[in-house]
Design a protein around this motif. Structure first.
Motif, PDB file in Angstrom:
ATOM      1  N   GLN A 178       0.905  -1.137   0.000  1.00  0.00           N
ATOM      2  CA  GLN A 178       0.000   0.000   0.000  1.00  0.00           C
ATOM      3  C   GLN A 178       0.948   1.191   0.000  1.00  0.00           C
ATOM      4  OE1 GLN A 178      -1.511   2.859   0.477  1.00  0.00           O
ATOM      5  NE2 GLN A 178      -2.312   2.686   2.552  1.00  0.00           N
ATOM      6  N   ASP A 241     -11.593  -2.871   2.151  1.00  0.00           N
ATOM      7  CA  ASP A 241     -11.508  -1.487   2.634  1.00  0.00           C
ATOM      8  C   ASP A 241     -11.301  -0.565   1.432  1.00  0.00           C
ATOM      9  OD1 ASP A 241      -8.848  -1.768   1.920  1.00  0.00           O
ATOM     10  OD2 ASP A 241      -8.132  -2.010   3.954  1.00  0.00           O
ATOM     11  N   ILE A 242     -11.000   0.708   1.677  1.00  0.00           N
ATOM     12  CA  ILE A 242     -10.874   1.651   0.563  1.00  0.00           C
ATOM     13  C   ILE A 242      -9.715   1.282  -0.367  1.00  0.00           C
ATOM     14  CG2 ILE A 242     -11.917   3.641   1.719  1.00  0.00           C
ATOM     15  CD1 ILE A 242      -9.014   4.680   2.140  1.00  0.00           C
ATOM     16  N   HIS A 243      -8.784   0.471   0.113  1.00  0.00           N
ATOM     17  CA  HIS A 243      -7.624   0.118  -0.712  1.00  0.00           C
ATOM     18  C   HIS A 243      -7.875  -1.098  -1.595  1.00  0.00           C
ATOM     19  CE1 HIS A 243      -5.636   3.040   1.698  1.00  0.00           C
ATOM     20  NE2 HIS A 243      -5.802   2.334   2.793  1.00  0.00           N
ATOM     21  N   THR A 245     -11.002  -4.516  -2.448  1.00  0.00           N
ATOM     22  CA  THR A 245     -12.106  -5.391  -2.045  1.00  0.00           C
ATOM     23  C   THR A 245     -11.558  -6.772  -1.694  1.00  0.00           C
ATOM     24  OG1 THR A 245     -12.389  -6.175  -4.307  1.00  0.00           O
ATOM     25  CG2 THR A 245     -13.675  -4.231  -3.667  1.00  0.00           C
TER      26      THR A 245
END
Lengths: 265, 163
Positions: A178, A241-243, A245
Motif C-alpha cells: 500500500q 476497505d478503501i484500498h 475489495t
C-alpha cells in the motif's frame, strides 16, 4: 500524547519487573507504538524501553535454525550475513519494511508482539514455522502465537525475547505495498521444507496473518506455480476497505503466491 | 521525569524531559535547532530526519529519553563553522534539488546516510532509499541528480555537469 513515566531497565530481569507496574507497556523501536500514543489510542502509565538491552539483540545460526534477538532492528536483520546466507528471503523482507529510517529503529520483537494484520514479519514467522521465546520461559510455536488482529498468545507483561526461524530449502516473500503506508496490502511468504511447503498470508485476512492450507497441500505434492494456478483463497475471510475489495485481495494472493513459488526456483 | 545526557552536533547536552517528549521537540523547542522540520508527524515524510549514532532516524518517532548517550547530528551540524556547505548541500544547490526547501534538511540527512552505506548508488537505489522522504515541489528528479553528483564528488571523480 498523554504523558507517561519512562524507564530504561539495565537487564531483561529488570524489564520484566518493571512490566509488573499497572498499565506498563514495553517499547522497543516505537515505530508503531509512538504513532499509536500520538493518536491517543493507548495511554500507558509507564513505558519500559527494551531497545538498550544487549541480551535481546543479535543473530546467530544454531544448527538448522536462525536465532534472532527480539530487539534486533530490521536494518540489522537485512544486513546480517548469517541471515542473508541462511534465509535470504527473511533478509529481503526486513530490508523492505517501511523505509531506511524506520528500519533503523523498528525491531523483530516489536513486529511480532504487535501482530499488525498488515505487518511483514508475522508472515515469515508463520510460514517458516518459527518458535517465539518469551521472558516467561515459554517457547511458543508461531501457529499458536498469532491469534488474530493485534492479538498474540503473550500474557500480560510477557515479553518476546527471541525468535527461532527454521532454515528452509527455499523461501520467498512477495509484498504488494500500500504505497502510502508501505505496509503490505497483501504479502505472501512461501517456504519450502523437505517435509512440505508452508504458505502464510499477511495484509489480507480478517483474522490477521493466516496460513493457506489448500495451497500448502498442493505445493507439498508439486512445488510449482502450476500447482496453485486457478486456486483461490476464500474471499469471505478477506479484508475489504478503501484500498481493495476482498475479491481484489483474493486475486493478489493467487498472483503473489505463484510469483513467490517461481522465485523459490 | 527522565534526565538525559546526549551529544548534539558535537556538544554535550543535559536536559530533563517528560517521558512523552519527542526527540524532534527536544531539538527544536529546547535546543532551538529548527532546521529539523516537522512535516507529517506520522513518520511518513522524513522532514524530521536526523542522524542518531550516524544512522538516519525520524526524530518525530523517537522519544527524547531514548536518545540517552546518543550522538545526534542535525542539519545544523553538517556544514562548516564558516557556513561552507558540505558536499551534499552543495550538490543540492548546484542541481536545484530544492524549491520551497521544507523537505531539504531531511533529504540532505537521508542522502548523507545513503552515501555512508553505499558509496556508489544507482539512480534506482537513490529513489528506493528516498521512499521515506517526501517532496511536494521538485518531482524528485533534481534531488536524485544531486545525490548522484554528491556520490561522485565524494568518490573523488569529476562531478556531473549541471543541466
Amino acid at each position: 500524547m498523554y504523558n507517561f513515566d519512562y524507564l530504561r531497565p539495565a537487564s531483561l530481569a529488570e524489564a520484566v519487573e518493571a512490566m509488573k507496574g499497572e498499565d506498563a507497556q514495553a517499547i522497543s523501536g516505537g515505530q508503531t507504538l509512538i504513532p499509536t500514543l500520538k493518536a491517543r489510542l493507548a495511554s500507558p502509565s509507564v513505558l519500559v524501553d527494551l531497545s538498550g538491552l544487549a541480551e535481546l539483540k543479535g543473530v546467530s545460526r544454531e544448527g538448522d535454525k536462525l536465532a534472532i534477538g527480539a530487539a534486533t532492528r530490521h536494518a540489522d536483520v537485512a544486513g546480517s550475513e548469517a541471515v542473508r546466507s541462511a534465509i535470504p528471503a527473511l533478509a529481503a523482507l526486513a530490508g523492505n519494511i517501511g523505509d531506511p529510517a524506520v528500519r533503523n529503529r523498528g525491531t523483530l520483537g516489536g513486529s511480532v508482539a504487535n501482530n499488525d494484520p498488515a505487518a511483514c514479519y508475522p508472515s515469515a514467522a508463520l510460514a517458516l514455522g518459527a518458535t517465539i521465546h518469551t521472558s516467561a520461559g515459554r517457547a511458543i510455536a508461531a501457529d499458536d502465537f498469532f491469534l488474530g488482529m493485534f492479538e498474540t498468545a503473550l500474557e500480560e507483561g510477557e515479553l518476546v525475547t527471541r525468535v527461532d526461524f527454521p532454515i528452509p530449502t527455499a523461501a520467498n516473500y512477495q509484498k504488494f505495498e500500500q504505497p502510502a503506508s508501505r505496509f503490505a496490502l497483501v504479502g505472501v511468504f512461501v517456504a519450502r521444507f523437505p517435509g512440505g511447503a508452508r504458505v502464510a498470508i499477511t495484509g489480507a485476512c480478517e483474522g490477521g496473518v493466516s496460513r493457506w492450507d489448500a495451497a500448502e497441500a498442493a505445493l507439498s505434492s508439486d512445488f510449482s506455480a502450476g500447482a496453485v494456478t486457478g486456486m483461490a483463497f476464500p474471499a469471505d475471510a478477506l479484508i475489504g476497505d478503501i484500498h481493495g475489495t476482498p475479491a481484489y485481495r483474493a486475486n493478489l494472493i493467487g498472483v503473489l503466491t505463484r510469483r513467490a513459488v517461481q522465485a523459490c526456483g | 521525569m527522565p534526565g538525559i545526557k546526549l551529544t548534539v552536533n558535537g556538544k554535550t547536552v543535559e536536559k530533563t524531559v517528560e517521558g512523552r517528549t519527542l526527540l524532534v521537540q527536544l531539538l527544536r523547542e529546547e535546543l532551538g535547532l529548527t532546521g529539523t522540520h516537522v512535516g507529517c508527524d506520522t513518520s511518513q515524510c522524513g522532514a524530521c530526519l536526523v542522524h542518531v549514532n550516524g544512522e538516519s532516524v525520524k526524530s518525530c518517532t523517537m522519544l527524547a529519553a531514548a536518545a540517552e548517550g546518543a550522538e545526534i547530528t542535525t542539519i545544523e551540524g553538517v556544514s562548516s563553522r564558516d557556513g561552507t556547505l558540505n558536499v551534499v548541500q552543495a550538490a543540492f544547490q548546484e542541481h536545484h534539488g530544492l524549491q520551497c526547501g521544507f523537505c531539504t534538511p531531511g533529504m540532505v540527512m537521508s542522502i548523507t546516510d545513503l552515501l555512508r552505506v553505499n558509496a556508489s548508488p544507482s539512480e534506482t537505489e537513490v529513489r528506493e532509499w528516498l521512499e521515506g522522504n517526501i517532496c511536494r515541489c521538485t518531482g524528485y528528479h533534481n534531488i536524485v541528480k544531486a545525490a548522484l553528483s554528491a556520490a561522485e564528488t565524494l568518490r573523488g571523480a569529476q562531478p556531473v555537469a549541471a543541466e
